[in-house]
Design an enzyme around this catalytic site. Structure first.
Site, PDB file in Angstrom:
ATOM      1  N   HIS A 119       0.823  -1.210   0.000  1.00 25.68           N
ATOM      2  CA  HIS A 119       0.000   0.000   0.000  1.00 25.68           C
ATOM      3  C   HIS A 119       0.859   1.263   0.000  1.00 25.68           C
ATOM      4  CE1 HIS A 119      -3.630   2.390   1.283  1.00 25.68           C
ATOM      5  NE2 HIS A 119      -2.683   3.165   1.772  1.00 25.68           N
ATOM      6  N   GLU A 120       1.805   1.329   0.933  1.00 27.20           N
ATOM      7  CA  GLU A 120       2.624   2.535   1.040  1.00 27.20           C
ATOM      8  C   GLU A 120       3.526   2.712  -0.183  1.00 27.20           C
ATOM      9  OE1 GLU A 120       1.901   4.777   3.045  1.00 27.20           O
ATOM     10  OE2 GLU A 120       0.559   3.544   4.258  1.00 27.20           O
ATOM     11  N   HIS A 160       1.635   4.598  -2.725  1.00 27.41           N
ATOM     12  CA  HIS A 160       1.791   6.046  -2.536  1.00 27.41           C
ATOM     13  C   HIS A 160       3.169   6.503  -3.013  1.00 27.41           C
ATOM     14  CE1 HIS A 160      -1.897   6.818  -0.429  1.00 27.41           C
ATOM     15  NE2 HIS A 160      -1.606   6.075   0.609  1.00 27.41           N
ATOM     16  N   HIS A 191       3.379   6.733  -6.650  1.00 27.89           N
ATOM     17  CA  HIS A 191       2.547   7.856  -7.103  1.00 27.89           C
ATOM     18  C   HIS A 191       3.394   9.139  -7.110  1.00 27.89           C
ATOM     19  CE1 HIS A 191      -1.774   9.751  -6.854  1.00 27.89           C
ATOM     20  NE2 HIS A 191      -1.154  10.025  -7.983  1.00 27.89           N
TER      21      HIS A 191
END
Length: 714
Positions: free
Chosen positions: A504-505, A508, A511
């Site tokens: 998940h991180e 980010h 991104h």
């Protein structure tokens, strides 16, 4: 979770910064300032690759001077833009703002990253001193009438100026944020909002400081090893080492993470100790020297007052206006449509757990501190899945390198290589450099995964340097988590929840690192709250992709790939306990939204009473399943940037589930679909409206069908 500390380039990113009035300097003062500047590594851009911070040179005492000088410099730059006698142009106003505040941006990014991940009393003290100054600086920018006139004039004529689509969007975003900050208020109203902003900055800072102190204060001290039955030898040794470090020689320490549910509750056989741990978690902040209940009540009230002043019915209405959801009603409807199915699933899970309690001789009714422990027994019974049998296949380094990094290479063509030559801010942090498929360097990445004193709870991504073609900057990004590190010389194992959080991180992180925009205000993760969690949640699901799982889930000693039978049990068990997981999240999100739906004339609320009424109102007041975060330690909603926005995880999950399901129809784990996703979603930042970006990738708007399937609720 993701907390991007500096999100709107200089103006927006410094929405929590302040202005110190500049003064004339004498010659001697100028010389002294020059001497300080020469000795302070923050005063000039770092000479390291991509201006990565030189942590070998940066000391605590450098921050105050750099921040204050940065504020002074930025103030002068903004005044020069506002007072420019020439008519406003995109170049002399918007671009000028984008390139202003270099020192303040550089110093504040390092400072606020460290106060979250490697804090100490000196940094916390300075954080408290700077909070009102930063808030005042933001107000002095956004409430500057002359500056807004220039932005407004460009906004009114934006479509006739021959600008690119990205430039038009940047003007629109500047205009919206200035208006929402109070640019159109009267002078009297501006004075009032300054006071509210100053108080909010002080209270949010104090909230964060108290949470840090509470984390240490509420740790549970255990006298006897006999009470720790259910823990592994390694976990017991770690608890003993933690106790010794905390001054409790010969005892054992259980640290409390910043969620209601505690991971250790799934293992502890001693029911009294489970209850003690759960209560330490769930009642924190309600009383005592570091209570936060009074801060919750006042923050909700003053946010309502600020929203009313700006012309909104509530803080939730104000906050959701620029988001994809647009209105609180849209969020309430989203959750309301799911409540019946979620509650039904949760009740079935509760019945199964109560049956297991009865079956194993427990003469008691299911309580919150029992859920995780007996849920594991039900899981093992239903899926014949033994957590201890899985554990050796989830060694931290393998998960990171053969799982997270492997997926990035397969989907997006990028590789990460260690950079041990780059200085880091703690010995547990590792630096990497990201390379594209053609061998070109893209970014610097810091991995900070292990828990320690001075780090706030949770997991997040942030940036030390934001990507921008205008500023010729490549991104320098950090992922932060709180994984319990094994004793020296032993392997660190992670739970499957921690595995998905690592993915998940990195969602980010990429991104930010894949960003290819011109203007820093539109870069990377500078998107709406209910879109920013989409790329990260999308990345989570690759953790369970059979090819990915088989590549990293290998026995830490033998290297044997996880047996297919065990793998299939793990995959089938993914939908287990989803009622609980979904309900505890929804409960927190709805409590957040209810707090921030209060009107400005509402009195201060009793926290416990308010929470109970909010849960009852939405039909989710199930005693055995409390909110993931109760208000007194709800870091997202009160000191953090997710006030009235915790719903964003579910909103984004709709996008993520729909996108992931679509990718599977396009061949799944392959470069072609990965690059399409990278180019249409990751690279564009906020230069394209979120739904336009999504449709460019998917070809249509998302539906909720894939979300319900993802959570096993259909």
């Amino acid at each position: 979770m993701k907390l991007n500390l500096i999100a709107f380039a200089v103006v927006g990113a410094l929405s929590t910064t302040v202005l110190l009035t500049g003064c004339q300097s004498s010659g001697s003062t100028t010389q002294a300032a020059a001497s300080i500047e020469a000795q302070n590594p923050l005063m000039q851009p770092s000479t390291l690759q991509y201006q990565a911070p030189d942590f070998s040179q940066i000391k605590d005492e450098h921050f105050k001077a750099a921040l204050e000088q940065g504020i002074t410099d930025h103030h002068a730059q903004v005044l020069a833009i506002a007072d420019n006698s020439e008519p406003a142009t995109f170049a002399n106003t918007i671009v000028a703002l984008e390139t202003s505040g270099e020192l303040l941006t550089r110093a504040s990014k390092v400072f606020y990253n460290l106060t979250g991940s490697n804090s100490n009393p000196a940094l916390r003290k300075l954080q408290g001193e700077m909070a009102p100054k930063m808030a005042a600086h933001s107000d002095n920018i956004h409430l500057n009438g002359k500056l807004f006139e220039r932005i407004d004039s460009l906004y009114q004529s934006r479509k006739t100026l021959g600008l690119t689509a990205e430039e038009v969007r940047l003007i629109e975003i500047y205009h919206q944020r200035f208006v929402m900050a109070g640019a159109k208020l009267t002078e009297a109203q501006k004075a009032e909002i300054r006071l509210l902003n100053e108080e909010q900055s002080k209270l949010t800072n104090e909230f964060g400081q108290r949470l840090l102190r509470l984390t240490k204060e509420i740790a549970v001290v255990v006298d006897s090893i006999d009470e720790l039955k259910g823990l592994s030898d390694s976990e017991i040794r770690a608890a003993k080492a933690d106790a010794s470090a905390a001054g409790h020689e010969g005892k054992y320490l259980i640290n409390i993470t910043n969620t209601t549910r505690q991971p250790i509750l799934a293992k502890l056989e001693n029911r009294e100790l489970r209850q003690q741990v759960w209560q330490a978690s769930s009642t924190r902040g309600m009383s005592g020297e570091n209570e936060t209940a009074s801060l919750v009540a006042r923050l909700a009230q003053l946010r309502a007052e600020r929203a009313q002043l700006l012309g909104y019915k509530s803080w939730a209405d104000y906050r959701l206006t620029p988001q994809m959801a647009k209105t609180p009603d849209a969020v309430y409807q989203m959750f309301g449509s799911m409540v019946p199915a979620v509650v039904a699933n949760t009740q079935k899970e509760a019945d199964d757990i109560q049956a297991m309690i009865d079956k194993t001789g427990g003469d008691f009714t299911l309580a919150p501190w029992d859920w995780a422990f007996y849920a594991e027994k039900v899981r093992k019974d239903k899926f014949d899945l033994d957590a201890a049998a899985i554990k050796p296949y989830f060694e931290f380094n393998r998960v990171l390198e053969d799982g997270v990094f492997f997926t990035l290479e397969r989907l997006y063509g990028v590789t990460l290589k260690p950079r041990p030559d780059l200085p880091v801010y703690h010995e547990d942090v590792k630096a990497y450099e990201m390379f594209d498929a053609d061998g070109s360097s893209m970014a610097i990445f810091y991995a900070d995964y292990f828990a320690r004193e001075g780090k706030r709870g949770g997991a997040w991504m942030s940036s030390f340097v934001t990507q921008s073609k205008l500023l010729n900057q490549k991104p320098v990004v950090v992922n932060v988590m709180n994984i319990k590190k094994a004793p020296a010389g032993e392997p660190t194992f992670v739970s499957y929840d921690e595995v998905t959080t690592m993915f998940h991180e990195m969602g980010h992180g990429t991104h930010g690192m894949f960003s290819k925009v011109t203007y820093p205000s539109l870069s990377g993760t500078a998107v709406s709250r209910d879109f920013v969690e989409f790329p990260s949640t999308f990345e989570e699901d690759w953790a369970a992709h059979p090819e990915v799982l088989a590549n990293y889930a290998k026995h830490y000693e033998t290297g044997e790939v996880i047996p297919d039978e065990l793998l299939q049990k793990l995959l089938k068990s993914r939908s287990f306990n989803q009622g609980f997981d979904t309900l505890e999240y929804m409960a927190a999100a709805l409590v957040d939204l209810e707090w921030h739906s209060l009107s400005s004339d509402a009195p201060l609320q009793d926290v416990a009473e308010f929470e109970a009424k909010a849960l009852e109102k939405h039909g989710i007041n199930i005693a055995a399943v409390p909110p993931r975060y109760k208000s007194t330690y709800f870091a997202h909603a009160f000191p953090g940037g997710y006030s009235a926005s915790y719903y964003a995880y579910m909103w984004s999950e709709i996008l993520a589930a729909d996108a992931f399901a679509y990718v599977q129809t396009q061949g799944g784990l392959n470069r072609e679909i990965g690059m399409k996703y990278r180019k249409t979603i990751r690279e564009v930042g906020n230069s394209v409206p979120p739904m336009e970006a999504y449709k460019a990738f998917r070809g249509q708007a998302p539906t909720t069908e894939a979300l319900l399937k993802r959570r096993g609720l259909n």
